[in-house]
Design an enzyme around this catalytic site. Structure first.
Site, mmCIF file in Angstrom:
data_model
loop_
_atom_site.group_PDB
_atom_site.id
_atom_site.type_symbol
_atom_site.label_atom_id
_atom_site.label_comp_id
_atom_site.label_asym_id
_atom_site.label_seq_id
_atom_site.Cartn_x
_atom_site.Cartn_y
_atom_site.Cartn_z
ATOM 1 N N HIS A 77 0.839 -1.197 0.000
ATOM 2 C CA HIS A 77 0.000 0.000 0.000
ATOM 3 C C HIS A 77 0.876 1.249 0.000
ATOM 4 O O HIS A 77 1.899 1.280 0.679
ATOM 5 C CB HIS A 77 -0.874 0.039 1.262
ATOM 6 C CG HIS A 77 -1.897 -1.035 1.309
ATOM 7 N ND1 HIS A 77 -1.618 -2.303 1.757
ATOM 8 C CD2 HIS A 77 -3.202 -1.027 0.963
ATOM 9 C CE1 HIS A 77 -2.711 -3.037 1.684
ATOM 10 N NE2 HIS A 77 -3.688 -2.295 1.205
ATOM 11 N N MET A 113 7.937 -3.753 4.862
ATOM 12 C CA MET A 113 8.511 -3.786 3.515
ATOM 13 C C MET A 113 9.305 -2.518 3.221
ATOM 14 O O MET A 113 10.327 -2.559 2.532
ATOM 15 C CB MET A 113 7.417 -4.001 2.462
ATOM 16 C CG MET A 113 6.754 -5.365 2.541
ATOM 17 S SD MET A 113 7.920 -6.760 2.566
ATOM 18 C CE MET A 113 8.758 -6.551 1.007
ATOM 19 N N GLU A 114 8.862 -1.394 3.753
ATOM 20 C CA GLU A 114 9.585 -0.136 3.554
ATOM 21 C C GLU A 114 10.951 -0.194 4.233
ATOM 22 O O GLU A 114 11.953 0.253 3.667
ATOM 23 C CB GLU A 114 8.754 1.035 4.084
ATOM 24 C CG GLU A 114 7.555 1.384 3.220
ATOM 25 C CD GLU A 114 6.371 0.431 3.340
ATOM 26 O OE1 GLU A 114 5.407 0.609 2.560
ATOM 27 O OE2 GLU A 114 6.378 -0.492 4.186
ATOM 28 N N ASP A 128 27.394 0.050 -5.431
ATOM 29 C CA ASP A 128 27.614 0.912 -6.594
ATOM 30 C C ASP A 128 28.754 1.899 -6.356
ATOM 31 O O ASP A 128 29.589 2.106 -7.233
ATOM 32 C CB ASP A 128 26.335 1.673 -6.940
ATOM 33 C CG ASP A 128 26.537 2.593 -8.128
ATOM 34 O OD1 ASP A 128 26.922 2.092 -9.212
ATOM 35 O OD2 ASP A 128 26.341 3.812 -7.970
#
Length: 170
Positions: A77, A113-114, A128
């Site tokens: 959501h 999840m965040e 990176d």
């Protein structure tokens, strides 16, 4: 399949209806790590990575990722996040950087999840930033360590200590 809330009665994916749930204060903490050569960690800590300041870039990447989670994870959501903290703890003995993300909201669904997305993308940003000097880095051990709020209450992963010393907290 009764325990999987993201599946309907036919086993098809769906976004769970949370409109009838009470809004509560919610928090999730996730952790992960990037293992690397000792020389790479020395470059990071000395501010000598050619691409720039690793922890600052990785922190912003993690924060941005938490905000973009519903665009990356299909059934999440969109949430109004009220706080996102991303911290780093260098571990020279094990030649790694540990990452912790703490995400908060007041809402009808959790922010696990965040927090997991923030940690994962912060780890990717470290990779990176440092890949030119170390292509053998390993991202791993991404896990939820704390969750509070909502009907299911509090989750605490056993064996996880509170962080007392962190890097880049200014």
């Amino acid at each position: 399949m009764s325990g999987l809330t993201h599946l309907d009665e036919r086993g098809q994916a769906r976004m769970v209806e949370v409109g009838g749930k009470e809004a509560t204060r919610r928090e999730a903490v996730a952790r992960g790590e990037v293992s690397m050569r000792p020389e790479t960690l020395e470059l990071i800590l000395g501010g000598k990575v050619p691409k720039g300041e690793v922890f600052g870039v990785a922190r912003v990447a993690g924060i941005m990722a938490a905000k973009k989670t519903p665009e990356l994870i299909p059934l999440c959501h969109p949430l109004m996040l009220t706080g996102i903290d991303v911290q780093f703890r260098p571990d020279p003995e094990r030649s790694r950087v540990e990452i912790e993300a703490r995400v908060r909201t007041t809402g009808q669904t959790g922010v696990e999840m965040e927090a997991l997305t923030a940690v994962t993308v912060a780890a990717l940003a470290i990779y990176d930033m440092c890949k030119a000097v170390d292509r053998e880095m390993v991202i791993g051990a991404v896990r939820l360590v704390h969750k509070s709020g909502g009907k299911s209450g509090v989750f605490e992963r056993k064996g996880e200590e509170a962080w007392t010393e962190m890097q880049g907290t200014e």
